[in-house]
Design an enzyme around this catalytic site. Structure first.
Site, short mmCIF file in Angstrom:
data_model
loop_
_atom_site.label_atom_id
_atom_site.label_comp_id
_atom_site.label_asym_id
_atom_site.label_seq_id
_atom_site.Cartn_x
_atom_site.Cartn_y
_atom_site.Cartn_z
N ARG A 111 18.09 70.84 51.88
CA ARG A 111 18.30 69.51 52.09
C ARG A 111 19.67 69.14 52.80
O ARG A 111 20.12 68.00 53.24
CB ARG A 111 18.15 68.60 50.77
N LYS A 133 20.66 66.90 68.55
CA LYS A 133 19.42 67.16 68.37
C LYS A 133 19.08 68.57 68.18
O LYS A 133 19.55 69.35 69.08
CB LYS A 133 18.84 66.38 69.91
N GLU A 175 21.98 70.86 84.25
CA GLU A 175 22.17 69.81 83.33
C GLU A 175 23.34 69.21 83.67
O GLU A 175 23.39 68.11 83.46
CB GLU A 175 22.09 70.63 81.80
N LYS A 217 27.52 62.48 78.06
CA LYS A 217 26.48 62.80 76.93
C LYS A 217 27.15 62.11 75.55
O LYS A 217 26.44 61.46 75.04
CB LYS A 217 26.25 64.16 76.64
N GLU A 227 18.48 58.05 69.58
CA GLU A 227 17.62 57.86 70.67
C GLU A 227 16.53 56.44 70.37
O GLU A 227 15.33 56.71 70.70
CB GLU A 227 16.76 59.03 71.02
N ARG A 231 19.91 56.58 75.10
CA ARG A 231 19.92 57.99 74.72
C ARG A 231 18.61 58.54 75.60
O ARG A 231 18.61 59.46 75.89
CB ARG A 231 20.24 58.47 73.40
N ASN A 235 16.80 62.13 78.96
CA ASN A 235 15.76 63.02 79.39
C ASN A 235 15.36 62.94 80.69
O ASN A 235 14.24 63.57 81.05
CB ASN A 235 14.59 62.17 78.39
N HIS A 238 13.14 65.83 82.07
CA HIS A 238 12.84 66.41 81.07
C HIS A 238 11.11 66.50 80.74
O HIS A 238 10.79 67.17 80.38
CB HIS A 238 13.49 66.22 79.86
N HIS A 242 9.39 69.70 80.39
CA HIS A 242 8.89 70.01 79.43
C HIS A 242 7.22 70.60 79.68
O HIS A 242 6.84 71.57 78.95
CB HIS A 242 8.78 69.28 78.14
N HIS A 253 15.07 76.99 81.11
CA HIS A 253 15.04 75.61 80.80
C HIS A 253 15.74 74.68 82.04
O HIS A 253 15.29 73.66 82.29
CB HIS A 253 15.69 75.18 79.47
#
Length: 343
Positions: A111, A133, A175, A217, A227, A231, A235, A238, A242, A253
């Site tokens: 946890r 993330k 990026e 960022k 997000e 936020r 993306n 993206h 993706h 990527h």
């Protein structure tokens, strides 16, 4: 490289520290007094064995194909076998794949354990390791299982980029270019003015764009950690990136992000938000940075892949459009509209 620390506020009135400095100067201090377990990959381990061997470590494989729940389960088993408990501290030492996996493992094992990163690729330093993330892929779809949980620290040592292959370095520049397009025209102009060779050979110039990208960022994440709104702008590019990565393994990527930015610019132009000359400027910038400007995957194939996206809601998706080369906005678009604009 001059030492610099950027603090990102996170929940609980604590901070995640992004440190631009040498690994040797900071890592031992940051984890002093803890039982540390490093998660790294076989390539990074060979380069930084002398640093990593000071700690217990788990070495995983290479490439996007190992960014899965199977890898996570294997790490859980290894942690159990060495008696790792909730007082242990995880350090993800590597590129974006390693930091994503390490962050996910640390956030979910027993946890949750505390963790930090040493980011050894340009893409990890400016994007993947920053912001909290952490995720892995499911059935080839990007980051479908994940958490929001910021590391205690991220060490960004530009010296580690000296061993980075040219193609990986170029992918990281995509990026940074994205960050400029989101909200910093000055950064975009730098990326549009200088070439790949300039950034590769001038550490002071590189340090400037790395810092600016991290600040963009960091400021967005502080305002929207999970997000729920702004936020989503991170993306940018993206959605198509993706889809490209789902459809082929031909691109890194960052290369897929570069193509996604170009798809986005063309769609924004067709919406009347961007001038055609701006699209040409972006395409020229990508070329100077030695990033791809044409995609080997057919548009119909990409459009089919778009329908499995974390940002979708029923027949719509949150899509980030460009309103200039330095500003963007979030739009909820129906897939049918997006498909028409992309054809």
């Amino acid at each position: 490289m001059e030492e610099d620390i950027i603090r990102v506020k996170r929940s609980g009135n604590t901070f995640s520290e992004i440190i631009l400095g040498r690994v040797e100067d900071h890592l031992s201090r940051l984890v002093s007094g803890r039982r540390v377990i490093v998660i790294t990959d076989s390539h990074v381990y060979e380069y930084y064995r002398t640093v990593i061997d000071a700690y217990e470590h788990i070495v995983i494989g290479l490439g996007e194909t190992i960014k899965t729940l199977d890898t996570v389960a294997s790490i859980y088993s290894q942690l159990l076998s060495i008696g790792a408990d909730r007082q242990c501290y995880i350090v993800g030492f590597g590129g974006g794949i390693v930091t994503d996996i390490a962050g996910f493992v640390a956030s979910t094992y027993m946890r949750g354990l505390r963790f930090g990163f040493v980011a050894t690729t340009l893409l990890a330093q400016v994007d993947a390791s920053v912001g909290g993330k952490n995720g892995v892929n499911v059935d080839g779809y990007k980051n479908m299982a994940g958490t929001f949980n910021q590391p205690d620290f991220v060490i960004c040592d530009l010296q580690t980029l000296h061993t980075l292959p040219d193609r990986e370095f170029q992918a990281g520049l995509a990026e940074i270019l994205k960050a400029g397009l989101i909200c910093n025209p000055k950064l975009f102009r730098m990326m549009e003015t200088y070439s790949y060779e300039d950034f590769r050979n001038d550490e002071r110039l590189l340090a400037t764009i790395v810092r600016e990208s991290i600040l963009i960022k960091a400021h967005i994440v502080e305002r929207d950690e999970r997000e729920s709104g702004e936020r989503k702008k991170l993306n940018l590019g993206h959605t198509f990136a993706h889809a490209i990565e789902k459809s082929t393994r031909a691109y890194l990527h960052g290369e897929a992000v570069a193509l996604g930015l170009l798809y986005t610019a063309r769609i924004s132009c067709r919406l009347g938000l961007l001038e055609s000359s701006d699209v040409e400027l972006l395409e020229g910038a990508l070329s100077r940075l030695k990033l791809p400007t044409s995609c080997s995957v057919s548009t119909p194939t990409l459009l089919r892949a778009l329908h499995i996206d974390k940002k979708k809601e029923a027949d719509s998706v949150y899509f980030i459009v460009l309103t200039s080369l330095g500003s963007c906005e979030i739009r909820k678009m129906k897939f049918s509209e997006l498909e028409t604009l992309a054809e």
